[in-house]
Write a protein that holds these residues in place. Structure first.
Motif, PDB file in Angstrom:
ATOM      1  N   GLU A  65       3.805  -7.424  -4.294  1.00 33.91           N
ATOM      2  CA  GLU A  65       2.546  -7.056  -4.933  1.00 33.91           C
ATOM      3  C   GLU A  65       2.708  -6.669  -6.398  1.00 33.91           C
ATOM      4  O   GLU A  65       1.882  -7.044  -7.239  1.00 33.91           O
ATOM      5  N   VAL A  66       3.718  -5.871  -6.702  1.00 29.85           N
ATOM      6  CA  VAL A  66       3.815  -5.321  -8.061  1.00 29.85           C
ATOM      7  C   VAL A  66       5.157  -5.595  -8.726  1.00 29.85           C
ATOM      8  O   VAL A  66       5.413  -5.104  -9.825  1.00 29.85           O
ATOM      9  N   GLY A  67       6.016  -6.379  -8.084  1.00 30.05           N
ATOM     10  CA  GLY A  67       7.261  -6.759  -8.721  1.00 30.05           C
ATOM     11  C   GLY A  67       8.274  -5.648  -8.829  1.00 30.05           C
ATOM     12  O   GLY A  67       9.048  -5.591  -9.793  1.00 30.05           O
ATOM     13  N   VAL A  68       8.294  -4.747  -7.833  1.00 25.93           N
ATOM     14  CA  VAL A  68       9.303  -3.685  -7.803  1.00 25.93           C
ATOM     15  C   VAL A  68      10.454  -4.162  -6.923  1.00 25.93           C
ATOM     16  O   VAL A  68      10.345  -4.164  -5.696  1.00 25.93           O
ATOM     17  N   PRO A  69      11.575  -4.597  -7.480  1.00 25.89           N
ATOM     18  CA  PRO A  69      12.673  -5.102  -6.654  1.00 25.89           C
ATOM     19  C   PRO A  69      13.317  -3.968  -5.862  1.00 25.89           C
ATOM     20  O   PRO A  69      13.427  -2.834  -6.345  1.00 25.89           O
ATOM     21  N   PRO A  70      13.762  -4.254  -4.640  1.00 27.22           N
ATOM     22  CA  PRO A  70      14.365  -3.203  -3.807  1.00 27.22           C
ATOM     23  C   PRO A  70      15.479  -2.411  -4.473  1.00 27.22           C
ATOM     24  O   PRO A  70      15.601  -1.206  -4.202  1.00 27.22           O
ATOM     25  N   PRO A  71      16.332  -3.000  -5.347  1.00 23.93           N
ATOM     26  CA  PRO A  71      17.380  -2.169  -5.966  1.00 23.93           C
ATOM     27  C   PRO A  71      16.851  -1.022  -6.819  1.00 23.93           C
ATOM     28  O   PRO A  71      17.592  -0.087  -7.118  1.00 23.93           O
ATOM     29  N   TRP A  72      15.575  -1.090  -7.244  1.00 25.72           N
ATOM     30  CA  TRP A  72      15.008   0.011  -8.023  1.00 25.72           C
ATOM     31  C   TRP A  72      14.550   1.161  -7.137  1.00 25.72           C
ATOM     32  O   TRP A  72      14.197   2.220  -7.633  1.00 25.72           O
ATOM     33  N   VAL A  73      14.508   0.936  -5.829  1.00 18.92           N
ATOM     34  CA  VAL A  73      13.825   1.842  -4.908  1.00 18.92           C
ATOM     35  C   VAL A  73      14.828   2.561  -4.014  1.00 18.92           C
ATOM     36  O   VAL A  73      15.719   1.936  -3.426  1.00 18.92           O
ATOM     37  N   GLU A  74      14.662   3.877  -3.894  1.00 20.56           N
ATOM     38  CA  GLU A  74      15.461   4.683  -2.972  1.00 20.56           C
ATOM     39  C   GLU A  74      14.521   5.339  -1.957  1.00 20.56           C
ATOM     40  O   GLU A  74      13.893   6.359  -2.247  1.00 20.56           O
ATOM     41  N   PRO A  75      14.371   4.757  -0.775  1.00 17.38           N
ATOM     42  CA  PRO A  75      13.505   5.385   0.230  1.00 17.38           C
ATOM     43  C   PRO A  75      14.021   6.772   0.607  1.00 17.38           C
ATOM     44  O   PRO A  75      15.219   6.960   0.835  1.00 17.38           O
ATOM     45  N   LEU A  76      13.107   7.732   0.661  1.00 18.06           N
ATOM     46  CA  LEU A  76      13.476   9.099   1.028  1.00 18.06           C
ATOM     47  C   LEU A  76      13.163   9.396   2.484  1.00 18.06           C
ATOM     48  O   LEU A  76      13.921  10.095   3.162  1.00 18.06           O
ATOM     49  N   GLY A  77      12.028   8.908   2.960  1.00 15.10           N
ATOM     50  CA  GLY A  77      11.599   9.179   4.324  1.00 15.10           C
ATOM     51  C   GLY A  77      10.148   8.780   4.488  1.00 15.10           C
ATOM     52  O   GLY A  77       9.531   8.229   3.572  1.00 15.10           O
ATOM     53  N   THR A  78       9.617   9.051   5.660  1.00 19.10           N
ATOM     54  CA  THR A  78       8.242   8.664   5.959  1.00 19.10           C
ATOM     55  C   THR A  78       7.383   9.885   6.238  1.00 19.10           C
ATOM     56  O   THR A  78       7.882  10.951   6.622  1.00 19.10           O
ATOM     57  N   LEU A  79       6.084   9.703   6.041  1.00 18.45           N
ATOM     58  CA  LEU A  79       5.083  10.682   6.449  1.00 18.45           C
ATOM     59  C   LEU A  79       4.450  10.207   7.752  1.00 18.45           C
ATOM     60  O   LEU A  79       4.584   9.032   8.120  1.00 18.45           O
ATOM     61  N   PRO A  80       3.748  11.080   8.473  1.00 20.49           N
ATOM     62  CA  PRO A  80       3.126  10.646   9.733  1.00 20.49           C
ATOM     63  C   PRO A  80       2.145   9.497   9.498  1.00 20.49           C
ATOM     64  O   PRO A  80       1.492   9.411   8.456  1.00 20.49           O
ATOM     65  N   PRO A  81       2.037   8.580  10.467  1.00 18.87           N
ATOM     66  CA  PRO A  81       1.118   7.447  10.315  1.00 18.87           C
ATOM     67  C   PRO A  81      -0.329   7.894  10.131  1.00 18.87           C
ATOM     68  O   PRO A  81      -0.746   8.947  10.630  1.00 18.87           O
ATOM     69  N   TYR A  82      -1.075   7.055   9.428  1.00 19.74           N
ATOM     70  CA  TYR A  82      -2.474   7.333   9.109  1.00 19.74           C
ATOM     71  C   TYR A  82      -3.317   6.157   9.599  1.00 19.74           C
ATOM     72  O   TYR A  82      -3.062   5.007   9.227  1.00 19.74           O
ATOM     73  N   GLY A  83      -4.315   6.430  10.443  1.00 23.22           N
ATOM     74  CA  GLY A  83      -5.181   5.383  10.969  1.00 23.22           C
ATOM     75  C   GLY A  83      -6.395   5.174  10.091  1.00 23.22           C
ATOM     76  O   GLY A  83      -7.095   6.124   9.749  1.00 23.22           O
ATOM     77  N   THR A  84      -6.655   3.920   9.730  1.00 21.92           N
ATOM     78  CA  THR A  84      -7.794   3.614   8.868  1.00 21.92           C
ATOM     79  C   THR A  84      -8.979   3.113   9.691  1.00 21.92           C
ATOM     80  O   THR A  84      -8.819   2.582  10.798  1.00 21.92           O
ATOM     81  N   GLY A  85     -10.166   3.238   9.122  1.00 23.98           N
ATOM     82  CA  GLY A  85     -11.351   2.734   9.789  1.00 23.98           C
ATOM     83  C   GLY A  85     -11.332   1.236   9.955  1.00 23.98           C
ATOM     84  O   GLY A  85     -11.996   0.695  10.849  1.00 23.98           O
ATOM     85  N   SER A  86     -10.580   0.548   9.102  1.00 19.76           N
ATOM     86  CA  SER A  86     -10.499  -0.912   9.175  1.00 19.76           C
ATOM     87  C   SER A  86      -9.491  -1.408  10.210  1.00 19.76           C
ATOM     88  O   SER A  86      -9.295  -2.611  10.349  1.00 19.76           O
ATOM     89  N   GLY A  87      -8.841  -0.475  10.917  1.00 15.01           N
ATOM     90  CA  GLY A  87      -8.022  -0.881  12.048  1.00 15.01           C
ATOM     91  C   GLY A  87      -6.531  -0.957  11.812  1.00 15.01           C
ATOM     92  O   GLY A  87      -5.827  -1.633  12.574  1.00 15.01           O
ATOM     93  N   PHE A  88      -6.016  -0.271  10.796  1.00 16.47           N
ATOM     94  CA  PHE A  88      -4.583  -0.271  10.532  1.00 16.47           C
ATOM     95  C   PHE A  88      -3.994   1.109  10.809  1.00 16.47           C
ATOM     96  O   PHE A  88      -4.643   2.138  10.574  1.00 16.47           O
ATOM     97  N   LEU A  89      -2.766   1.125  11.298  1.00 13.77           N
ATOM     98  CA  LEU A  89      -1.998   2.363  11.440  1.00 13.77           C
ATOM     99  C   LEU A  89      -0.886   2.286  10.405  1.00 13.77           C
ATOM    100  O   LEU A  89       0.099   1.557  10.569  1.00 13.77           O
TER     101      LEU A  89
END
Length: 232
Positions: A117-141
């Protein structure tokens, strides 16, 4: 029930959380964030789901919550094109639904979507962790994946999925004086949501709905962790 069609900017503000403490973002450092996500404090997300527009199982999805580590940390957000079938025209975090190549891994999905989507290559990114899932009205978790991003070049948004990419100071988003509560009755059901409008000097970025909800949960997490750190 269908998704409501309205301009969220025109829905009255019921309350502003000026009474709540801000997260002391000036004290945050990458090492602290790594520690907090590796051993999270006891906390509860404030917002978990929106009223559903239709029945059926929620489709798994993931977004990246990119903490861009500049002199002042920023959160990278996107403006979605108006023609997209879901959440068109809204401000969003980079992300999308899990695909077969993701093998059920929300982190893998968030990294892939941010790259596409925005051209951020994985080597630039350091995942820290996740937050609890969020359910949307449009049907996504949606699983929010919080990550440190070291910018090493310009963002390269895909015009098919992203109209514009921009950054908002983390300090602004983690200050509840900017968290506004809205309420609307739609088809006999009360819908409530947050907004965090940010004006960058030329344009108002109206952050609301699921994006604001997930950022509010990040606020709760960081507030809990920073408060525990500062206790004697």
């Amino acid at each position: 029930m269908s998704l409501p069609s309205f301009d969220p900017r025109g829905v009255p503000v019921r309350a502003v959380d000026a009474h709540l403490p801000r997260v002391p973002v000036e004290l945050l450092q990458p090492a602290l964030l790594r520690t907090w996500f590796a051993a999270p404090p006891a906390w509860e997300p404030e917002l978990r789901a929106e009223p559903r527009a239709s029945a059926g199982p929620l489709r798994p999805a993931a977004v990246l919550v990119p903490l861009v580590w500049r002199d002042q940390p920023q959160v990278l957000l996107t403006q979605r094109p108006a023609h997209l079938p879901t959440h068109g025209g809204q401000i969003a975090l980079p992300g999308g639904k899990l695909e077969a190549a993701d093998r059920g891994d929300a982190v893998r999905c968030a990294l892939r979507e941010a790259h596409e989507e925005v051209g951020v290559p994985p080597p630039w990114v350091e995942p820290l962790g996740t937050l609890p899932p969020y359910g949307t009205g449009s049907g996504f978790l949606i699983t929010p994946v919080v990550a440190l991003v070291q910018p090493q070049g310009p963002w390269r948004p895909d015009p098919r999925e992203v109209q514009e990419v921009f950054e908002v100071p983390l300090a602004f988003l983690m200050d509840p004086r900017h968290h506004r509560h809205h309420e609307l009755v739609w088809q006999g059901q009360v819908r409530r949501w947050l907004s965090m409008p940010y004006h960058d000097g030329t344009t108002e970025r109206f952050i609301w709905g699921a994006t604001a909800g997930m950022l509010r949960n990040l606020y709760r997490f960081l507030l809990t962790a920073s408060a525990a750190m500062m206790r004697p």
